[in-house]
Design a protein around this motif. Structure first.
Motif, PDB file in Angstrom:
ATOM      1  N   GLY A 244       0.802  -1.155  -0.126  1.00 35.77           N
ATOM      2  CA  GLY A 244       0.014  -0.033  -0.168  1.00 35.77           C
ATOM      3  C   GLY A 244       0.585   1.167   0.496  1.00 35.77           C
ATOM      4  N   MET A 245      -0.172   2.310   0.336  1.00 29.96           N
ATOM      5  CA  MET A 245       1.358   3.681   0.209  1.00 29.96           C
ATOM      6  C   MET A 245       0.390   4.625   1.390  1.00 29.96           C
ATOM      7  N   VAL A 246       1.130   5.087   1.753  1.00 26.89           N
ATOM      8  CA  VAL A 246       0.386   6.783   2.510  1.00 26.89           C
ATOM      9  C   VAL A 246       1.403   7.508   2.515  1.00 26.89           C
ATOM     10  N   ARG A 247       0.228   8.553   2.823  1.00 23.87           N
ATOM     11  CA  ARG A 247       1.000  10.111   2.480  1.00 23.87           C
ATOM     12  C   ARG A 247       0.110  10.796   2.802  1.00 23.87           C
ATOM     13  N   ALA A 248       1.236  12.140   3.138  1.00 17.24           N
ATOM     14  CA  ALA A 248       0.898  13.279   3.952  1.00 17.24           C
ATOM     15  C   ALA A 248       0.596  14.233   2.657  1.00 17.24           C
ATOM     16  N   ASP A 249      -0.112  15.113   2.626  1.00 16.08           N
ATOM     17  CA  ASP A 249      -0.999  16.322   1.955  1.00 16.08           C
ATOM     18  C   ASP A 249      -0.289  17.773   2.396  1.00 16.08           C
ATOM     19  N   ASN A 250      -0.668  18.426   1.013  1.00 15.92           N
ATOM     20  CA  ASN A 250      -0.184  19.874   1.769  1.00 15.92           C
ATOM     21  C   ASN A 250      -1.525  20.465   2.740  1.00 15.92           C
ATOM     22  N   HIS A 251      -1.420  21.215   4.062  1.00 15.52           N
ATOM     23  CA  HIS A 251      -2.319  22.092   4.713  1.00 15.52           C
ATOM     24  C   HIS A 251      -3.414  23.325   3.729  1.00 15.52           C
ATOM     25  N   THR A 252      -4.177  23.593   4.501  1.00  8.01           N
ATOM     26  CA  THR A 252      -4.935  24.546   3.951  1.00  8.01           C
ATOM     27  C   THR A 252      -5.551  24.627   5.384  1.00  8.01           C
ATOM     28  N   ALA A 253      -6.023  26.433   5.092  1.00  8.13           N
ATOM     29  CA  ALA A 253      -6.758  27.064   6.592  1.00  8.13           C
ATOM     30  C   ALA A 253      -7.829  26.583   6.883  1.00  8.13           C
ATOM     31  N   THR A 254      -8.064  26.048   5.647  1.00  4.46           N
ATOM     32  CA  THR A 254      -9.655  24.917   6.115  1.00  4.46           C
ATOM     33  C   THR A 254      -9.842  23.843   4.986  1.00  4.46           C
ATOM     34  N   SER A 255     -10.995  22.626   5.547  1.00  3.13           N
ATOM     35  CA  SER A 255     -10.704  22.192   4.662  1.00  3.13           C
ATOM     36  C   SER A 255     -11.698  21.743   3.671  1.00  3.13           C
ATOM     37  N   VAL A 256     -12.693  22.902   3.163  1.00  5.61           N
ATOM     38  CA  VAL A 256     -13.515  23.559   2.628  1.00  5.61           C
ATOM     39  C   VAL A 256     -13.316  23.666   1.139  1.00  5.61           C
ATOM     40  N   THR A 257     -14.347  22.042   0.348  1.00  8.13           N
ATOM     41  CA  THR A 257     -13.779  21.970  -1.043  1.00  8.13           C
ATOM     42  C   THR A 257     -15.091  22.516  -1.639  1.00  8.13           C
ATOM     43  N   VAL A 258     -14.810  23.981  -2.422  1.00 11.09           N
ATOM     44  CA  VAL A 258     -16.831  24.331  -3.289  1.00 11.09           C
ATOM     45  C   VAL A 258     -16.733  23.566  -4.679  1.00 11.09           C
ATOM     46  N   ALA A 259     -17.242  22.834  -4.666  1.00 10.78           N
ATOM     47  CA  ALA A 259     -17.640  22.551  -6.392  1.00 10.78           C
ATOM     48  C   ALA A 259     -18.720  23.218  -7.254  1.00 10.78           C
ATOM     49  N   ALA A 260     -18.409  23.259  -8.188  1.00  3.75           N
ATOM     50  CA  ALA A 260     -19.536  24.367  -9.227  1.00  3.75           C
ATOM     51  C   ALA A 260     -18.838  24.184 -10.599  1.00  3.75           C
ATOM     52  N   THR A 261     -19.349  24.751 -11.989  1.00  2.00           N
ATOM     53  CA  THR A 261     -18.891  24.632 -12.899  1.00  2.00           C
ATOM     54  C   THR A 261     -17.717  24.589 -14.111  1.00  2.00           C
ATOM     55  N   THR A 265     -12.833  23.721  -6.284  1.00  2.00           N
ATOM     56  CA  THR A 265     -11.895  24.351  -5.638  1.00  2.00           C
ATOM     57  C   THR A 265     -11.707  24.078  -4.080  1.00  2.00           C
ATOM     58  N   THR A 266     -10.464  24.645  -3.703  1.00  2.00           N
ATOM     59  CA  THR A 266     -10.386  24.140  -2.269  1.00  2.00           C
ATOM     60  C   THR A 266      -9.401  25.578  -1.833  1.00  2.00           C
ATOM     61  N   GLU A 267      -9.082  26.142  -0.623  1.00  2.00           N
ATOM     62  CA  GLU A 267      -8.508  26.753  -0.707  1.00  2.00           C
ATOM     63  C   GLU A 267      -7.051  27.094  -0.326  1.00  2.00           C
ATOM     64  N   PRO A 268      -5.865  27.928  -0.771  1.00  2.00           N
ATOM     65  CA  PRO A 268      -4.161  27.553  -1.057  1.00  2.00           C
ATOM     66  C   PRO A 268      -3.708  26.869  -0.454  1.00  2.00           C
ATOM     67  N   ALA A 269      -2.574  26.307  -0.538  1.00  2.00           N
ATOM     68  CA  ALA A 269      -1.828  26.097   1.531  1.00  2.00           C
ATOM     69  C   ALA A 269      -1.669  26.831   1.741  1.00  2.00           C
ATOM     70  N   LEU A 270      -1.307  26.866   3.538  1.00  2.00           N
ATOM     71  CA  LEU A 270      -0.416  27.945   4.338  1.00  2.00           C
ATOM     72  C   LEU A 270       0.541  28.419   3.533  1.00  2.00           C
ATOM     73  N   PRO A 271       0.994  29.623   4.082  1.00  2.00           N
ATOM     74  CA  PRO A 271       1.360  30.197   3.587  1.00  2.00           C
ATOM     75  C   PRO A 271       3.178  30.068   3.520  1.00  2.00           C
ATOM     76  N   PHE A 272       3.571  29.028   4.901  1.00  2.00           N
ATOM     77  CA  PHE A 272       4.882  29.279   4.773  1.00  2.00           C
ATOM     78  C   PHE A 272       5.108  29.325   5.775  1.00  2.00           C
ATOM     79  N   PHE A 273       6.638  28.536   6.804  1.00  2.00           N
ATOM     80  CA  PHE A 273       6.574  27.506   7.967  1.00  2.00           C
ATOM     81  C   PHE A 273       6.060  27.929   8.437  1.00  2.00           C
TER      82      PHE A 273
END
Length: 328
Positions: A244-261, A265-273
């Motif tokens: 199998g596989m395990v991965r860790a992805d980027n963090h964003t300010a919230t986990s909200v995803t918006v779906a439209a036509t 879209t999601t929020e951008p990754a947190l700005p820096f370290f």
């Protein structure tokens, strides 16, 4: 209660000062910096006392020193702390020169003081979970590891000139992560890189690089670094195993995803370290305090710092010579 002296009142020092001051088992007693005004300002904010650099490690009422000063001062401060018998938590690296780093490590070892390094990514909750899954055998035998670390924008060229180069300054975090996740020492290092930014190239460095590590039992790790990334601070890890596989992805300010036509879209990754690894900075301090109580911790110690620097040096040699560097 662990009483701290903080050496360095800059960007990283401010993060550590707040974490120490807010920790229930710690007290920020003193702050020292070459800029006395910066030391006074930070000390006042957290009800500490600003002191001179000459007095930073001499107080009998100090249990530990947290070194957040410039890289070229780290080895000297570690040796001063060792002579004073103070436990040390030092931001990475020990030094940019492996011989100097090794000497200061030996000084600390002979003095019997505890020395830990600020490879804080070991304490990112997502990366810690990834490590637990590897150790638990969730993905079977680990076969390949992919680490991606890209900054949103390059630092000033003046910084590049004194940074020690991308491998020692930036990738050294990922080299430590590779050793930690592989649970084995790489025996071969192969590097390629180039300077997309002409100014960085003129300064004698690269801003884009890939490194391949191989362990004696065949595990492979690929590390990709870039000094600039159009979509923000890119921090991802994937571990691939026999089952199998395990991965860790980027963090964003919230986990909200918006779906439209237009699509998803999601929020951008947190700005820096500072934002991305805020929790990691708090958790590594907790483990340092636990280590002073003789508890087993995941903190990188001085030897981990030395080995990460060896890998960074090997990557630089590989880039320069075009050949794979054997460390067997």
């Amino acid at each position: 209660m662990i009483r701290f002296t903080l050496v360095g009142a800059g960007r990283i020092g401010k993060i550590h000062a707040e974490n120490i001051a807010r920790h229930p088992q710690a007290t920020l007693a003193y702050v020292a910096d070459a800029n006395s005004d910066a030391a006074q300002s930070l000390a006042s904010r957290w009800s500490a006392k600003a002191i001179s650099l000459d007095d930073a490690v001499s107080g009998r009422d100090v249990d530990a020193v947290l070194i957040a000063s410039s890289t070229d001062t780290h080895a000297d401060w570690i040796e001063r702390c060792a002579a004073a018998g103070k436990a040390v938590f030092c931001e990475k690296p020990l030094d940019l020169d492996i011989e100097r780093a090794t000497r200061c490590l030996h000084v600390a070892q002979r003095a019997g003081v505890r020395l830990y390094l600020g490879f804080n990514r070991r304490y990112d909750p997502s990366f810690m979970r990834l490590k637990r899954e590897i150790v638990a055998g969730t993905i079977g035998r680990l076969e390949t590891l992919h680490i991606i670390s890209r900054d949103p924008a390059p630092p000033p060229v003046d910084y590049i000139k004194r940074s020690g180069g991308l491998f020692r300054d930036m990738m050294i975090h990922d080299l430590d992560m590779a050793r930690w996740l592989l649970a084995a020492e790489p025996v071969e290092v192969f590097a390629r890189g180039w300077a997309v930014d002409a100014a960085i190239g003129a300064a004698g460095d690269v801003d884009t690089a890939m490194v391949m590590l191989r362990t004696a039992d065949g595990k492979l790790c690929q590390i990709a670094n870039s000094r600039r990334c159009a979509f923000g601070y890119d921090q991802r890890i994937e571990a691939f195993g026999a089952t199998g596989m395990v991965r860790a992805d980027n963090h964003t300010a919230t986990s909200v995803t918006v779906a439209a036509t237009a699509g998803f879209t999601t929020e951008p990754a947190l700005p820096f370290f500072l934002e991305r690894y805020a929790a990691a900075y708090r958790l590594e301090l907790e483990d340092f305090i636990a280590a002073l109580g003789n508890k087993r911790v995941e903190l990188a110690d001085g030897e981990d710092g030395r080995r990460a620097l060896i890998l960074a040096d090997a990557a630089q040699r590989s880039l320069t010579t075009g050949a794979a560097i054997s460390l067997a």
